[in-house]
Design a protein around this motif. Structure first.
Motif, PDB file in Angstrom:
ATOM      1  N   VAL A 169       0.861  -1.181   0.000  1.00 51.53           N
ATOM      2  CA  VAL A 169       0.000   0.000   0.000  1.00 51.53           C
ATOM      3  C   VAL A 169       0.900   1.235   0.000  1.00 51.53           C
ATOM      4  CG1 VAL A 169      -1.714   1.349   1.272  1.00 51.53           C
ATOM      5  CG2 VAL A 169      -1.898  -1.154   1.186  1.00 51.53           C
ATOM      6  N   SER A 170       0.688   2.099  -0.958  1.00 51.44           N
ATOM      7  CA  SER A 170       1.526   3.302  -1.059  1.00 51.44           C
ATOM      8  C   SER A 170       0.652   4.538  -1.248  1.00 51.44           C
ATOM      9  CB  SER A 170       2.523   3.179  -2.216  1.00 51.44           C
ATOM     10  OG  SER A 170       1.837   3.064  -3.450  1.00 51.44           O
ATOM     11  N   ASP A 171       1.210   5.680  -0.926  1.00 49.35           N
ATOM     12  CA  ASP A 171       0.548   6.960  -1.189  1.00 49.35           C
ATOM     13  C   ASP A 171       1.638   7.980  -1.498  1.00 49.35           C
ATOM     14  OD1 ASP A 171       1.119   8.722   1.329  1.00 49.35           O
ATOM     15  OD2 ASP A 171       0.479   6.809   2.171  1.00 49.35           O
ATOM     16  N   GLU A 172       1.253   9.239  -1.711  1.00 48.93           N
ATOM     17  CA  GLU A 172       2.208  10.262  -2.124  1.00 48.93           C
ATOM     18  C   GLU A 172       2.678  11.130  -0.959  1.00 48.93           C
ATOM     19  OE1 GLU A 172      -0.343  11.997  -5.077  1.00 48.93           O
ATOM     20  OE2 GLU A 172       0.619  10.875  -6.686  1.00 48.93           O
ATOM     21  N   GLY A 173       2.484  10.653   0.255  1.00 53.46           N
ATOM     22  CA  GLY A 173       2.907  11.399   1.437  1.00 53.46           C
ATOM     23  C   GLY A 173       4.387  11.250   1.721  1.00 53.46           C
ATOM     24  N   ALA A 174       4.837  11.965   2.752  1.00 57.26           N
ATOM     25  CA  ALA A 174       6.267  11.961   3.112  1.00 57.26           C
ATOM     26  C   ALA A 174       6.700  10.641   3.728  1.00 57.26           C
ATOM     27  CB  ALA A 174       6.548  13.104   4.084  1.00 57.26           C
ATOM     28  N   GLY A 175       5.753   9.882   4.271  1.00 60.46           N
ATOM     29  CA  GLY A 175       6.110   8.601   4.864  1.00 60.46           C
ATOM     30  C   GLY A 175       6.592   8.733   6.289  1.00 60.46           C
ATOM     31  N   VAL A 176       7.197   7.667   6.778  1.00 60.61           N
ATOM     32  CA  VAL A 176       7.666   7.598   8.159  1.00 60.61           C
ATOM     33  C   VAL A 176       9.125   8.018   8.230  1.00 60.61           C
ATOM     34  CG1 VAL A 176       8.084   6.034  10.097  1.00 60.61           C
ATOM     35  CG2 VAL A 176       6.034   5.766   8.698  1.00 60.61           C
ATOM     36  N   PRO A 177       9.492   8.884   9.177  1.00 61.85           N
ATOM     37  CA  PRO A 177      10.902   9.266   9.319  1.00 61.85           C
ATOM     38  C   PRO A 177      11.791   8.039   9.509  1.00 61.85           C
ATOM     39  CG  PRO A 177       9.513  10.665  10.675  1.00 61.85           C
ATOM     40  CD  PRO A 177       8.634   9.582  10.139  1.00 61.85           C
ATOM     41  N   GLU A 178      12.918   8.011   8.792  1.00 60.14           N
ATOM     42  CA  GLU A 178      13.820   6.855   8.857  1.00 60.14           C
ATOM     43  C   GLU A 178      14.295   6.569  10.268  1.00 60.14           C
ATOM     44  OE1 GLU A 178      17.238   5.894   6.206  1.00 60.14           O
ATOM     45  OE2 GLU A 178      16.099   7.072   4.753  1.00 60.14           O
ATOM     46  N   ALA A 179      14.416   7.625  11.070  1.00 57.22           N
ATOM     47  CA  ALA A 179      14.926   7.459  12.438  1.00 57.22           C
ATOM     48  C   ALA A 179      14.019   6.556  13.279  1.00 57.22           C
ATOM     49  CB  ALA A 179      15.064   8.822  13.110  1.00 57.22           C
ATOM     50  N   LEU A 180      12.734   6.502  12.926  1.00 52.98           N
ATOM     51  CA  LEU A 180      11.808   5.673  13.702  1.00 52.98           C
ATOM     52  C   LEU A 180      12.009   4.183  13.433  1.00 52.98           C
ATOM     53  CD1 LEU A 180       8.424   7.629  13.559  1.00 52.98           C
ATOM     54  CD2 LEU A 180       9.986   7.395  15.485  1.00 52.98           C
ATOM     55  N   GLY A 181      12.415   3.862  12.199  1.00 48.66           N
ATOM     56  CA  GLY A 181      12.650   2.455  11.860  1.00 48.66           C
ATOM     57  C   GLY A 181      11.429   1.595  12.138  1.00 48.66           C
ATOM     58  N   ASP A 182      11.666   0.381  12.650  1.00 49.75           N
ATOM     59  CA  ASP A 182      10.576  -0.547  12.939  1.00 49.75           C
ATOM     60  C   ASP A 182       9.783  -0.165  14.182  1.00 49.75           C
ATOM     61  OD1 ASP A 182      11.084  -2.085  10.746  1.00 49.75           O
ATOM     62  OD2 ASP A 182      12.331  -3.557  11.795  1.00 49.75           O
ATOM     63  N   THR A 183      10.279   0.816  14.954  1.00 49.10           N
ATOM     64  CA  THR A 183       9.547   1.198  16.166  1.00 49.10           C
ATOM     65  C   THR A 183       8.176   1.793  15.831  1.00 49.10           C
ATOM     66  OG1 THR A 183      10.522   3.431  16.236  1.00 49.10           O
ATOM     67  CG2 THR A 183      11.691   1.669  17.404  1.00 49.10           C
ATOM     68  N   VAL A 184       7.973   2.202  14.569  1.00 48.74           N
ATOM     69  CA  VAL A 184       6.681   2.749  14.168  1.00 48.74           C
ATOM     70  C   VAL A 184       5.576   1.698  14.294  1.00 48.74           C
ATOM     71  CG1 VAL A 184       6.788   2.178  11.711  1.00 48.74           C
ATOM     72  CG2 VAL A 184       5.590   4.242  12.447  1.00 48.74           C
ATOM     73  N   CYS A 224       5.608   6.993  -0.178  1.00 46.63           N
ATOM     74  CA  CYS A 224       5.454   6.250   1.074  1.00 46.63           C
ATOM     75  C   CYS A 224       4.844   4.885   0.761  1.00 46.63           C
ATOM     76  CB  CYS A 224       4.543   7.031   2.017  1.00 46.63           C
ATOM     77  SG  CYS A 224       4.199   6.165   3.559  1.00 46.63           S
ATOM     78  N   GLN A 225       5.539   3.833   1.143  1.00 46.01           N
ATOM     79  CA  GLN A 225       5.075   2.490   0.799  1.00 46.01           C
ATOM     80  C   GLN A 225       5.322   1.532   1.956  1.00 46.01           C
ATOM     81  OE1 GLN A 225       6.948   0.818  -2.682  1.00 46.01           O
ATOM     82  NE2 GLN A 225       5.739  -1.037  -2.654  1.00 46.01           N
ATOM     83  N   ILE A 226       4.294   0.779   2.288  1.00 46.75           N
ATOM     84  CA  ILE A 226       4.401  -0.256   3.317  1.00 46.75           C
ATOM     85  C   ILE A 226       4.067  -1.594   2.666  1.00 46.75           C
ATOM     86  CG2 ILE A 226       2.004   0.081   4.084  1.00 46.75           C
ATOM     87  CD1 ILE A 226       3.003  -0.576   6.926  1.00 46.75           C
ATOM     88  N   ARG A 227       4.825  -2.611   3.051  1.00 39.33           N
ATOM     89  CA  ARG A 227       4.752  -3.889   2.323  1.00 39.33           C
ATOM     90  C   ARG A 227       4.678  -5.047   3.314  1.00 39.33           C
ATOM     91  NH1 ARG A 227       8.373  -7.052  -1.004  1.00 39.33           N
ATOM     92  NH2 ARG A 227       7.566  -7.245  -3.121  1.00 39.33           N
ATOM     93  N   VAL A 228       3.708  -5.932   3.091  1.00 40.76           N
ATOM     94  CA  VAL A 228       3.558  -7.151   3.884  1.00 40.76           C
ATOM     95  C   VAL A 228       3.895  -8.341   3.010  1.00 40.76           C
ATOM     96  CG1 VAL A 228       1.963  -8.621   5.170  1.00 40.76           C
ATOM     97  CG2 VAL A 228       1.753  -6.128   5.325  1.00 40.76           C
ATOM     98  N   VAL A 229       4.697  -9.251   3.547  1.00 39.23           N
ATOM     99  CA  VAL A 229       5.075 -10.466   2.815  1.00 39.23           C
ATOM    100  C   VAL A 229       4.639 -11.677   3.626  1.00 39.23           C
ATOM    101  CG1 VAL A 229       6.973 -11.816   1.852  1.00 39.23           C
ATOM    102  CG2 VAL A 229       7.039  -9.321   1.748  1.00 39.23           C
ATOM    103  N   LEU A 230       3.949 -12.620   2.956  1.00 44.88           N
ATOM    104  CA  LEU A 230       3.431 -13.809   3.614  1.00 44.88           C
ATOM    105  C   LEU A 230       3.806 -15.047   2.793  1.00 44.88           C
ATOM    106  CD1 LEU A 230      -0.220 -12.568   4.254  1.00 44.88           C
ATOM    107  CD2 LEU A 230       1.638 -12.581   5.925  1.00 44.88           C
ATOM    108  N   PRO A 231       4.057 -16.186   3.454  1.00 43.43           N
ATOM    109  CA  PRO A 231       4.325 -17.408   2.694  1.00 43.43           C
ATOM    110  C   PRO A 231       3.070 -17.869   1.956  1.00 43.43           C
ATOM    111  CG  PRO A 231       4.181 -17.876   5.055  1.00 43.43           C
ATOM    112  CD  PRO A 231       4.173 -16.395   4.911  1.00 43.43           C
ATOM    113  N   MET A 232       3.235 -18.317   0.729  1.00 43.99           N
ATOM    114  CA  MET A 232       2.110 -18.805  -0.050  1.00 43.99           C
ATOM    115  C   MET A 232       1.780 -20.259   0.309  1.00 43.99           C
ATOM    116  SD  MET A 232       2.306 -17.183  -3.867  1.00 43.99           S
ATOM    117  CE  MET A 232       0.619 -17.753  -4.127  1.00 43.99           C
TER     118      MET A 232
END
Length: 239
Positions: A169-184, A224-232
């Motif tokens: 899922v992506s949009d045209e926003g600025a996204g999450v600051p890199e400093a936050l990392g996975d803590t978001v 801004c893009q977030i990606r989920v990966v699941l085993p098929m």
């Protein structure tokens, strides 16, 4: 002996997670309860109730409690269920249903929602949870992002030639600051202190992904893009 130690480790992890959850929930509930109490005290002193404000306070509390209960159920499910024992479902169908539910909201906000999904994408899991996961991803882009929203799914090859399903899922926003990392993805973590919501949507997404032996992450750069990966699943779709 190894099996016993493993069981004890899981029990300890579950107990510690429960303690953290209770502490976090108590902390987060304190503020909206205090705000509601203040508004009621003012109404008592002034002799009139601002029902619009009271209704908003109660709505926010209901939403927070609902998300907390939902997250608790999903954390419990991850600790007690075996993903391989779940039915095979069509992830594409769930994605289309989630997109259909969000289309009117996006249109109302003057945002477009573009969908690019294969006909079938077989994974093992809970239809309800995976629908919630995709809906949370879309809601996150709608509430916190801007511009066009894109929902894309497909198949990729992972380590050891494992076939993986991905949802992006992506949009045209600025996204999450890199400093936050996975803590978001942590409970009650917000990309910005001024953001609306309670910081639970992405925590629910991660819990569901992990409960299905998958993973979720923000892609670096723009858009801004977030990606989920699941085993098929290797078997045919059952539902």
């Amino acid at each position: 002996m190894g099996a016993i130690n493993g069981a004890l480790d899981r029990l300890t992890e579950a107990y510690q997670a429960e303690q953290r959850f209770v502490a976090d929930a108590a902390h987060e509930l304190r503020t909206p309860l205090a705000v509601l109490s203040l508004h009621l005290q003012r109404a008592k002193l002034g002799g009139t109730l601002d029902w619009g404000t009271i209704d908003h306070d109660v709505e926010q509390l209901n939403k927070l409690v609902g998300q907390l209960l939902d997250l608790a159920r999903k954390e419990h499910a991850r600790q007690t269920k075996v993903a391989s024992a779940r039915p095979v479902i069509n992830l594409s169908r769930l994605a289309r249903e989630a997109a259909a539910a969000v289309f009117p909201l996006a249109d109302q906000a003057g945002r477009s929602l573009d969908v690019d999904l294969p006909d079938n994408l077989a994974v093992r899991g809970s239809s309800e949870d995976l629908y919630d996961m995709i809906r949370n991803l879309l809601d996150n882009a709608l509430i916190h992002g801007r511009g066009e929203i894109r929902l894309v799914a497909g198949v990729e090859i992972g380590v050891g030639n494992e076939r993986l399903a991905y949802i992006s899922v992506s949009d045209e926003g600025a996204g999450v600051p890199e400093a936050l990392g996975d803590t978001v993805f942590d409970r009650f973590r917000k990309g910005s202190p001024d953001s609306i919501g309670h910081g639970l949507g992405l925590a629910i997404v991660r819990e569901i992904a992990r409960g299905h032996d998958g993973n979720v992450a923000f892609e670096s750069g723009k858009p801004c893009q977030i990606r989920v990966v699941l085993p098929m699943a290797n078997e045919a779709i059952q539902a």
